[in-house]
Design an enzyme around this catalytic site. Structure first.
Site, PDB file in Angstrom:
ATOM      1  N   ASP A 131      66.815   0.793  33.286  1.00  0.00           N
ATOM      2  CA  ASP A 131      65.669   0.519  34.155  1.00  0.00           C
ATOM      3  C   ASP A 131      64.580  -0.215  33.367  1.00  0.00           C
ATOM      4  O   ASP A 131      63.402   0.157  33.417  1.00  0.00           O
ATOM      5  CB  ASP A 131      65.124   1.818  34.751  1.00  0.00           C
ATOM      6  CG  ASP A 131      64.329   1.570  36.031  1.00  0.00           C
ATOM      7  OD1 ASP A 131      64.536   0.519  36.676  1.00  0.00           O
ATOM      8  OD2 ASP A 131      63.502   2.432  36.390  1.00  0.00           O
ATOM      9  N   ASP A 160      70.815   5.056  48.001  1.00  0.00           N
ATOM     10  CA  ASP A 160      69.500   4.651  48.473  1.00  0.00           C
ATOM     11  C   ASP A 160      69.445   4.796  49.987  1.00  0.00           C
ATOM     12  O   ASP A 160      70.373   5.309  50.618  1.00  0.00           O
ATOM     13  CB  ASP A 160      69.164   3.216  48.019  1.00  0.00           C
ATOM     14  CG  ASP A 160      70.039   2.164  48.700  1.00  0.00           C
ATOM     15  OD1 ASP A 160      70.862   2.530  49.556  1.00  0.00           O
ATOM     16  OD2 ASP A 160      69.891   0.978  48.366  1.00  0.00           O
TER      17      ASP A 160
END
Length: 276
Positions: A131, A160
């Site tokens: 990330d 998600d």
């Protein structure tokens, strides 16, 4: 979340709130210093994967102990909610700074040197950050920059809101991260390439309101020419960004340090001497 105290730490104010947790500015009464306390939201405590994120962030950073990585001071439990205590980075994030001003190339070279050192140290321990992005580059009170947030470094994927299995930030994800195939240090190099593209142009190479379209672009679309976004930028930057963001990991810089070296050589002018 309203709270006056977490563990021994006296809460001063809430700094931010995200999908997983709440971040507080607090004071350690034992040694009279400000710290940051990250607490997993109570609504997430019933899900093993989110508790794992917090636990592993503490374990990963404690094991790395690198001068370019935001250190962790403590880990504990506030009832059923795990929390992490970290150094307070009073200077905010690189993302914050990007909202205020353009980053000069000399500073870009310094940022990349520091972040590359942190990433290469993590990669040497077989830890992939997953990330890498400006909001995870934090400044201390003296203006020095550090790498933060290893919370998904060893995590399993999650779904998600569109039902896709993802770990990371789609705008900064490498192709193999999108596809769920094997990752190594070169995966973080790709994300760092996106950071460079944004620092140079003020824009992301791929942008869309659709998560599906965005991650598809990471896999299929060539790197946009930065000279079409920002005129008069030297062509060499496209070469450097293009290598960092190569779709095939074998075509990327082998390490973040190699990438940072080329960034520094372009900024300093040594790149052109090397090419003579």
């Amino acid at each position: 979340m309203t709270v006056d105290k977490i563990g021994r730490y006296e809460i001063e104010k809430e700094l931010a709130q995200g999908g997983m947790g709440v971040i507080f500015l607090a004071r350690d009464p034992y040694i009279q210093r400000q710290v940051v306390v990250k607490v997993l939201m109570y609504s997430r405590t019933m899900d093993d994967i989110y508790r794992e994120f917090f636990q592993q962030e503490a374990e990963v950073i404690a094991a790395l102990e690198h001068p370019c990585i935001v250190p962790i001071y403590d880990f504990g439990w506030h009832g059923e909610q795990p929390y992490i205590v970290m150094r307070y980075m009073a200077g905010g994030s690189l993302e914050d700074k990007l909202q205020r001003e353009e980053i000069k190339q000399a500073e870009i070279a310094h940022i990349f040197k520091r972040i590359a050192e942190a990433l290469d140290a993590a990669h040497a321990r077989k830890v992939i950050h997953r990330d890498v992005k400006p909001s995870n580059f934090l400044y201390d009170s003296s203006g020095e920059i550090f790498l933060s947030d290893f919370g998904i470094a060893k995590s399993k994927p999650f779904t998600d809101d569109e039902g896709d299995w993802l770990v990371g930030t789609p705008a900064y994800m490498c192709p193999e991260q999108v596809k769920g195939t094997a990752m190594d240090g070169r995966s973080d190099v790709y994300s760092l390439g996106i950071v460079l593209y944004r620092l140079l142009t003020g824009q992301l190479p791929f942008n869309s309101d659709s998560t599906t379209a965005l991650i598809s672009a990471q896999v299929d679309m060539p790197v946009p020419d930065i000279r079409l976004v920002k005129k008069n930028i030297p062509a060499v930057w496209q070469e450097v960004v293009g290598r960092a963001m190569a779709k095939d990991p074998k075509d990327r810089y082998p390490t973040a340090g190699d990438f940072a070296r080329d960034v520094n050589e372009v900024v300093s002018g040594r790149w052109y001497l090397r090419k003579l």
